[in-house]
Write a protein that holds these residues in place. Structure first.
Motif, PDB file in Angstrom:
ATOM      1  N   GLU A 100       0.680  -1.187  -0.039  1.00  0.00           N
ATOM      2  CA  GLU A 100      -0.052  -0.060   0.114  1.00  0.00           C
ATOM      3  C   GLU A 100       0.966   1.252  -0.177  1.00  0.00           C
ATOM      4  OE1 GLU A 100      -2.705  -0.715   3.148  1.00  0.00           O
ATOM      5  OE2 GLU A 100      -3.924  -1.891   2.200  1.00  0.00           O
ATOM      6  N   ASP A 104       0.894   4.247  -3.026  1.00  0.00           N
ATOM      7  CA  ASP A 104       0.984   5.504  -2.947  1.00  0.00           C
ATOM      8  C   ASP A 104       1.566   6.539  -4.025  1.00  0.00           C
ATOM      9  OD1 ASP A 104      -0.920   5.405  -0.718  1.00  0.00           O
ATOM     10  OD2 ASP A 104       0.775   5.652   0.595  1.00  0.00           O
ATOM     11  N   LEU A 109      -4.789   5.790  -8.882  1.00  0.00           N
ATOM     12  CA  LEU A 109      -5.190   4.592  -7.918  1.00  0.00           C
ATOM     13  C   LEU A 109      -6.800   4.501  -8.081  1.00  0.00           C
ATOM     14  CD1 LEU A 109      -3.243   5.076  -4.743  1.00  0.00           C
ATOM     15  CD2 LEU A 109      -2.691   3.512  -6.536  1.00  0.00           C
ATOM     16  N   MET A 110      -7.163   3.138  -7.759  1.00  0.00           N
ATOM     17  CA  MET A 110      -8.613   2.937  -7.879  1.00  0.00           C
ATOM     18  C   MET A 110      -9.037   2.132  -6.608  1.00  0.00           C
ATOM     19  SD  MET A 110      -9.616   1.988 -11.979  1.00  0.00           S
ATOM     20  CE  MET A 110     -11.291   1.752 -11.627  1.00  0.00           C
ATOM     21  N   MET A 111      -9.760   2.714  -5.573  1.00  0.00           N
ATOM     22  CA  MET A 111      -9.927   1.905  -4.330  1.00  0.00           C
ATOM     23  C   MET A 111     -10.393   0.784  -4.553  1.00  0.00           C
ATOM     24  SD  MET A 111     -10.076   2.348  -1.234  1.00  0.00           S
ATOM     25  CE  MET A 111      -9.895   4.107  -0.925  1.00  0.00           C
ATOM     26  N   GLY A 112      -9.904  -0.471  -4.043  1.00  0.00           N
ATOM     27  CA  GLY A 112     -10.343  -1.837  -4.255  1.00  0.00           C
ATOM     28  C   GLY A 112      -9.914  -2.555  -5.539  1.00  0.00           C
ATOM     29  N   LYS A 113      -9.157  -1.917  -6.420  1.00  0.00           N
ATOM     30  CA  LYS A 113      -8.879  -2.373  -7.598  1.00  0.00           C
ATOM     31  C   LYS A 113      -7.431  -2.252  -8.092  1.00  0.00           C
ATOM     32  CE  LYS A 113     -13.402  -2.173  -9.917  1.00  0.00           C
ATOM     33  NZ  LYS A 113     -13.913  -3.357  -9.291  1.00  0.00           N
ATOM     34  N   SER A 114      -6.506  -1.324  -7.273  1.00  0.00           N
ATOM     35  CA  SER A 114      -5.342  -1.213  -7.513  1.00  0.00           C
ATOM     36  C   SER A 114      -4.459  -2.203  -6.690  1.00  0.00           C
ATOM     37  CB  SER A 114      -4.979   0.171  -7.007  1.00  0.00           C
ATOM     38  OG  SER A 114      -5.300   1.085  -8.225  1.00  0.00           O
TER      39      SER A 114
END
Length: 145
Positions: A100, A104, A109-114
């Motif tokens: 994580e 950064d 970034l895609m929340m829940g997919k990256s």
């Protein structure tokens, strides 16, 4: 989950913790959405190569001729192998705090997919759909003559 050292087959990152992941015990499919390539992953053939965690999306992609940039050699020390897991995230190991932190630094970034392809290891309980972005932070490619 099985604990293994957080190493890429191409090397080790001594600054991060242990990876937790479960290797598959059954065949499953990874579809690389933006390439149209479908790969049947055979757990008996893992690992396919020398970069990323054994059985990682990076390991599987490179083993099947799908180029994903990985400037650090797959040891969770950069964010160039950033991918989007469009379907099947529940079959993947959870991202570590170290992963994580590296994400950064990744664009879009895609929340829940990256995820970092070098750290994301599907367990084979369902098929996966991955999108490899056209961009990444390392825009320089070496040309070998």
């Amino acid at each position: 989950m099985e604990e293994r050292p957080r190493t890429g087959m191409g090397g080790t990152n001594p600054y991060i913790g242990e990876a937790e992941y479960t290797l598959p015990d059954q065949k499953y499919t990874i579809t690389f959405a933006n390439t149209g390539v479908k790969v049947e992953v055979d757990p008996d053939c893992l690992p396919y190569g020398h970069n990323g965690l054994p059985g990682s999306i990076l390991d599987i992609a490179l083993g099947h001729g799908i180029d994903i940039d990985h400037a650090c050699g797959g040891v969770c020390a950069c964010s160039t192998c950033h991918v989007f897991v469009r379907e099947g995230m529940t079959a993947c190991n959870p991202a570590s705090e170290d992963e994580e932190d590296m994400l950064d630094n990744a664009p879009h970034l895609m929340m829940g997919k990256s995820r970092l392809a070098c750290q994301c290891v599907p367990d084979g309980t369902r098929d996966i759909v991955v999108e490899v972005p056209d961009w990444n932070r390392n825009l320089v490619k070496e040309v070998h003559s």
